[in-house]
Design a protein around this motif. Sequence first.
Motif, PDB file in Angstrom:
ATOM      1  N   GLU A  11       0.830  -1.211   0.000  1.00 43.47           N
ATOM      2  CA  GLU A  11       0.000   0.000   0.000  1.00 43.47           C
ATOM      3  C   GLU A  11       0.868   1.266   0.000  1.00 43.47           C
ATOM      4  O   GLU A  11       0.560   2.249  -0.678  1.00 43.47           O
ATOM      5  CB  GLU A  11      -0.940   0.001   1.204  1.00 43.47           C
ATOM      6  CG  GLU A  11      -2.024   1.027   1.145  1.00 43.47           C
ATOM      7  CD  GLU A  11      -2.995   0.820  -0.008  1.00 43.47           C
ATOM      8  OE1 GLU A  11      -3.477   1.832  -0.553  1.00 43.47           O
ATOM      9  OE2 GLU A  11      -3.259  -0.331  -0.374  1.00 43.47           O
ATOM     10  N   ALA A  12       1.971   1.252   0.719  1.00 43.62           N
ATOM     11  CA  ALA A  12       2.882   2.401   0.748  1.00 43.62           C
ATOM     12  C   ALA A  12       3.564   2.590  -0.607  1.00 43.62           C
ATOM     13  O   ALA A  12       3.759   3.727  -1.054  1.00 43.62           O
ATOM     14  CB  ALA A  12       3.924   2.220   1.853  1.00 43.62           C
ATOM     15  N   VAL A  13       3.911   1.493  -1.270  1.00 44.73           N
ATOM     16  CA  VAL A  13       4.548   1.590  -2.582  1.00 44.73           C
ATOM     17  C   VAL A  13       3.553   2.109  -3.618  1.00 44.73           C
ATOM     18  O   VAL A  13       3.897   2.932  -4.469  1.00 44.73           O
ATOM     19  CB  VAL A  13       5.144   0.239  -3.019  1.00 44.73           C
ATOM     20  CG1 VAL A  13       5.680   0.300  -4.443  1.00 44.73           C
ATOM     21  CG2 VAL A  13       6.247  -0.181  -2.078  1.00 44.73           C
ATOM     22  N   LYS A  14       2.297   1.656  -3.559  1.00 53.66           N
ATOM     23  CA  LYS A  14       1.267   2.173  -4.469  1.00 53.66           C
ATOM     24  C   LYS A  14       1.143   3.684  -4.322  1.00 53.66           C
ATOM     25  O   LYS A  14       1.045   4.415  -5.309  1.00 53.66           O
ATOM     26  CB  LYS A  14      -0.084   1.527  -4.167  1.00 53.66           C
ATOM     27  CG  LYS A  14      -0.214   0.114  -4.631  1.00 53.66           C
ATOM     28  CD  LYS A  14      -1.599  -0.408  -4.286  1.00 53.66           C
ATOM     29  CE  LYS A  14      -1.753  -1.865  -4.617  1.00 53.66           C
ATOM     30  NZ  LYS A  14      -3.095  -2.372  -4.258  1.00 53.66           N
TER      31      LYS A  14
ATOM     32  N   THR B  37       2.911  -1.713 -15.457  1.00 54.80           N
ATOM     33  CA  THR B  37       3.046  -2.560 -14.276  1.00 54.80           C
ATOM     34  C   THR B  37       4.390  -2.273 -13.629  1.00 54.80           C
ATOM     35  O   THR B  37       5.427  -2.308 -14.299  1.00 54.80           O
ATOM     36  CB  THR B  37       2.966  -4.048 -14.652  1.00 54.80           C
ATOM     37  OG1 THR B  37       1.728  -4.295 -15.315  1.00 54.80           O
ATOM     38  CG2 THR B  37       3.077  -4.932 -13.418  1.00 54.80           C
ATOM     39  N   ALA B  38       4.352  -1.995 -12.345  1.00 51.61           N
ATOM     40  CA  ALA B  38       5.580  -1.806 -11.565  1.00 51.61           C
ATOM     41  C   ALA B  38       5.778  -3.053 -10.708  1.00 51.61           C
ATOM     42  O   ALA B  38       4.884  -3.444  -9.955  1.00 51.61           O
ATOM     43  CB  ALA B  38       5.474  -0.570 -10.695  1.00 51.61           C
ATOM     44  N   HIS B  39       6.932  -3.681 -10.851  1.00 49.17           N
ATOM     45  CA  HIS B  39       7.263  -4.874 -10.075  1.00 49.17           C
ATOM     46  C   HIS B  39       8.050  -4.414  -8.851  1.00 49.17           C
ATOM     47  O   HIS B  39       9.140  -3.857  -8.988  1.00 49.17           O
ATOM     48  CB  HIS B  39       8.074  -5.855 -10.912  1.00 49.17           C
ATOM     49  CG  HIS B  39       7.369  -6.261 -12.171  1.00 49.17           C
ATOM     50  ND1 HIS B  39       6.354  -7.186 -12.187  1.00 49.17           N
ATOM     51  CD2 HIS B  39       7.509  -5.837 -13.453  1.00 49.17           C
ATOM     52  CE1 HIS B  39       5.913  -7.330 -13.424  1.00 49.17           C
ATOM     53  NE2 HIS B  39       6.595  -6.513 -14.208  1.00 49.17           N
ATOM     54  N   THR B  40       7.467  -4.626  -7.679  1.00 45.25           N
ATOM     55  CA  THR B  40       8.073  -4.156  -6.432  1.00 45.25           C
ATOM     56  C   THR B  40       8.492  -5.330  -5.568  1.00 45.25           C
ATOM     57  O   THR B  40       8.154  -6.479  -5.862  1.00 45.25           O
ATOM     58  CB  THR B  40       7.077  -3.276  -5.643  1.00 45.25           C
ATOM     59  OG1 THR B  40       6.079  -4.104  -5.057  1.00 45.25           O
ATOM     60  CG2 THR B  40       6.416  -2.239  -6.543  1.00 45.25           C
ATOM     61  N   VAL B  41       9.196  -5.041  -4.494  1.00 40.62           N
ATOM     62  CA  VAL B  41       9.599  -6.093  -3.563  1.00 40.62           C
ATOM     63  C   VAL B  41       8.397  -6.673  -2.824  1.00 40.62           C
ATOM     64  O   VAL B  41       8.479  -7.765  -2.265  1.00 40.62           O
ATOM     65  CB  VAL B  41      10.651  -5.579  -2.558  1.00 40.62           C
ATOM     66  CG1 VAL B  41      11.940  -5.190  -3.273  1.00 40.62           C
ATOM     67  CG2 VAL B  41      10.119  -4.432  -1.733  1.00 40.62           C
ATOM     68  N   PHE B  42       7.257  -5.980  -2.843  1.00 39.27           N
ATOM     69  CA  PHE B  42       6.052  -6.442  -2.156  1.00 39.27           C
ATOM     70  C   PHE B  42       5.042  -7.082  -3.099  1.00 39.27           C
ATOM     71  O   PHE B  42       4.045  -7.634  -2.661  1.00 39.27           O
ATOM     72  CB  PHE B  42       5.379  -5.268  -1.434  1.00 39.27           C
ATOM     73  CG  PHE B  42       6.265  -4.605  -0.430  1.00 39.27           C
ATOM     74  CD1 PHE B  42       6.607  -5.237   0.754  1.00 39.27           C
ATOM     75  CD2 PHE B  42       6.772  -3.346  -0.662  1.00 39.27           C
ATOM     76  CE1 PHE B  42       7.430  -4.628   1.679  1.00 39.27           C
ATOM     77  CE2 PHE B  42       7.593  -2.719   0.256  1.00 39.27           C
ATOM     78  CZ  PHE B  42       7.927  -3.364   1.433  1.00 39.27           C
ATOM     79  N   GLY B  43       5.246  -6.974  -4.404  1.00 36.99           N
ATOM     80  CA  GLY B  43       4.309  -7.505  -5.392  1.00 36.99           C
ATOM     81  C   GLY B  43       4.165  -6.546  -6.557  1.00 36.99           C
ATOM     82  O   GLY B  43       4.796  -5.488  -6.598  1.00 36.99           O
ATOM     83  N   ASP B  44       3.315  -6.911  -7.499  1.00 42.43           N
ATOM     84  CA  ASP B  44       3.115  -6.098  -8.696  1.00 42.43           C
ATOM     85  C   ASP B  44       2.023  -5.057  -8.484  1.00 42.43           C
ATOM     86  O   ASP B  44       1.034  -5.317  -7.801  1.00 42.43           O
ATOM     87  CB  ASP B  44       2.742  -6.974  -9.883  1.00 42.43           C
ATOM     88  CG  ASP B  44       3.872  -7.905 -10.288  1.00 42.43           C
ATOM     89  OD1 ASP B  44       5.003  -7.701  -9.808  1.00 42.43           O
ATOM     90  OD2 ASP B  44       3.616  -8.825 -11.079  1.00 42.43           O
ATOM     91  N   VAL B  45       2.216  -3.887  -9.094  1.00 41.06           N
ATOM     92  CA  VAL B  45       1.262  -2.786  -8.994  1.00 41.06           C
ATOM     93  C   VAL B  45       0.907  -2.328 -10.400  1.00 41.06           C
ATOM     94  O   VAL B  45       1.797  -2.026 -11.195  1.00 41.06           O
ATOM     95  CB  VAL B  45       1.867  -1.596  -8.199  1.00 41.06           C
ATOM     96  CG1 VAL B  45       0.916  -0.420  -8.194  1.00 41.06           C
ATOM     97  CG2 VAL B  45       2.224  -2.027  -6.792  1.00 41.06           C
TER      98      VAL B  45
END
Length: 134
Positions: free
Chosen positions: A40-43, A118-126
């Motif tokens: 949620e913070a990365v989004k 699509t952004a691939h993050t350490v927490f999942g895809d956004v």
Amino acid sequence: MIPSTVGFLDQDFEIEEQPSLTYKMQGEEGHIRGYADGLEAVKQAIYKAIMTERYQYLLYSWNYGIELADLFGEPVTYVCPELKRRISEALLSDSRIRSVDSFEFDFPQKGVVFVTFTAHTVFGDVQAGREVNF
């Protein structure tokens, strides 16, 4: 006496990741309601980075945000690849974001492009997007 710096860089350093806990914004107005962490913070960070015009606000570093103002009046063949590059550049400065891909461009009306990616993050895809006037 001058302090010695010999061997300073030979020491073993431990790199520590900072927590992603931040204030949670709600709505377009940006009201603060509690806290956000993880995905949620990365989004929220993605949203803020692609919605903030670079160099426009003194509050932010010149390394933060995205440059879109100079795309106005440019041909679509220039705008689309530039959007891809500029969005990637704006987001990859965040260490939580590993890569950005799957760009798609839609043209709802003349002079407007809606880009999704699509952004691939350490927490999942956004999945995210932004409408840009050009």
